[in-house]
Design an enzyme around this catalytic site. Structure first.
Site, mmCIF file in Angstrom:
data_model
loop_
_atom_site.group_PDB
_atom_site.id
_atom_site.type_symbol
_atom_site.label_atom_id
_atom_site.label_comp_id
_atom_site.label_asym_id
_atom_site.label_seq_id
_atom_site.Cartn_x
_atom_site.Cartn_y
_atom_site.Cartn_z
ATOM 1 C CB SER A 82 -0.925 0.036 1.256
ATOM 2 O OG SER A 82 -2.145 0.819 0.941
ATOM 3 C CG MET A 144 -7.010 -1.727 10.758
ATOM 4 S SD MET A 144 -6.996 -2.409 12.329
ATOM 5 C CE MET A 144 -5.658 -1.283 13.156
ATOM 6 C CG LEU A 146 -12.059 1.367 2.943
ATOM 7 C CD1 LEU A 146 -13.580 1.216 2.697
ATOM 8 C CD2 LEU A 146 -11.628 2.971 3.181
ATOM 9 C CD GLN A 147 -5.452 -1.569 5.340
ATOM 10 O OE1 GLN A 147 -4.491 -1.167 4.714
ATOM 11 N NE2 GLN A 147 -5.623 -1.583 6.545
ATOM 12 C CG ASP A 207 -7.251 -3.423 -2.997
ATOM 13 O OD1 ASP A 207 -7.942 -2.275 -2.215
ATOM 14 O OD2 ASP A 207 -5.997 -3.466 -3.032
ATOM 15 C CG HIS A 235 -5.649 -2.542 0.717
ATOM 16 N ND1 HIS A 235 -5.410 -2.238 -0.618
ATOM 17 C CD2 HIS A 235 -4.949 -1.774 1.468
ATOM 18 C CE1 HIS A 235 -4.432 -1.040 -0.462
ATOM 19 N NE2 HIS A 235 -4.161 -0.772 0.682
#
Length: 255
Positions: A82, A144, A146-147, A207, A235
């Protein structure tokens, strides 16, 4: 108080550096470290502002690079996840004698979306920036979630990320803000043709932060690079599919 970044070094073999992403720290790599330790001399760093390096700060990619250069091994394989992928790419462009091979994980040369480029919508990044000033703890937890979103094992992925991140000192808000600004503003696309070392780009099919379309766009920009897409991952493929992730690294390192 030390002015050096926190490095954890273990294992035997070729040097391999692991760089974490925004809001995280080096503990996120623990599953990977356990599997790769017999094959590599691993160098896991807490970037400035994060984990055991929380007392330090860097406002730009080059400032981060300068702190890394103090103890980084030369001619190593650099793996950046990332935001860490931006840092690793910057190292490869400007300090190439340190980088023998480059691996980016769920990363992009430009994270913010624009008209003809997929990425994180600017309003999402600005919302995170606003939330930071109110409660950075909650902001990091949201990031986190969201990942992991989209991954079949999202709940377990978030649990693993939380365990790792909260096992070390909290990040400092100044560095969190600087990191968000880098995600919003950095654009390395025009510099990619200057990369000379072998490169592997790893993506999660699910992702939501680095859309899979980015992989296709970069295939044109980096025709000599290799890429692999983890079908079950969002992600954080090294958390969701650690065995497959390590297999990709071992295969690429052996070439």
């Amino acid at each position: 108080m030390s002015t050096d970044l926190h490095w954890q070094t273990q294992g035997q073999g070729p040097d391999l550096v692991l760089l974490h992403g925004w809001g995280m720290n080096g503990a996120v790599w623990q599953q990977v470290v356990e599997r790769l330790e017999p094959h590599f001399r691993l160098h896991v760093v807490d970037l400035p502002g994060y984990g055991h390096s929380a007392h330090l700060h860097a406002a730009s990619l080059e400032e981060i690079a300068q702190q890394l250069l103090e103890h980084a091994p030369k001619q190593a394989i650099w793996v950046g996840w990332s935001l860490g992928g931006l840092v690793a790419t910057h190292m490869a462009l400007h300090h190439a004698d340190y980088v023998s091979k480059l691996v980016t994980v769920a990363s992009s040369p430009k994270f913010a979306a624009e008209a003809r480029w997929r990425g994180i919508q600017p309003q999402v990044l600005s919302a995170f920036t606003e939330q930071l000033s109110e409660d950075f703890h909650i902001t990091v937890e949201r990031f986190m979630a969201l990942q992991a979103m989209g991954s079949p094992s999202a709940r377990q992925d978030v649990k693993n990320l939380k365990q790792a991140v909260f096992s070390r000192p909290q990040p400092n808000p100044q560095s969190l803000l600087a990191g968000l600004q880098m995600l919003a503003e950095v654009d390395l696309r025009d510099h990619l043709p200057h990369l000379t070392m072998p490169m592997l780009r790893l993506y999660g099919r699910l992702d939501g932060l680095v859309p899979i379309k980015v992989a296709q766009d970069l295939e044109k920009a980096l025709p000599a690079s290799e890429q692999f897409i983890f079908t079950q991952s969002s992600h954080a493929p090294f958390i969701t599919e650690p065995e497959s992730f390590c297999h990709q690294l071992l295969s690429f390192a052996g070439k």
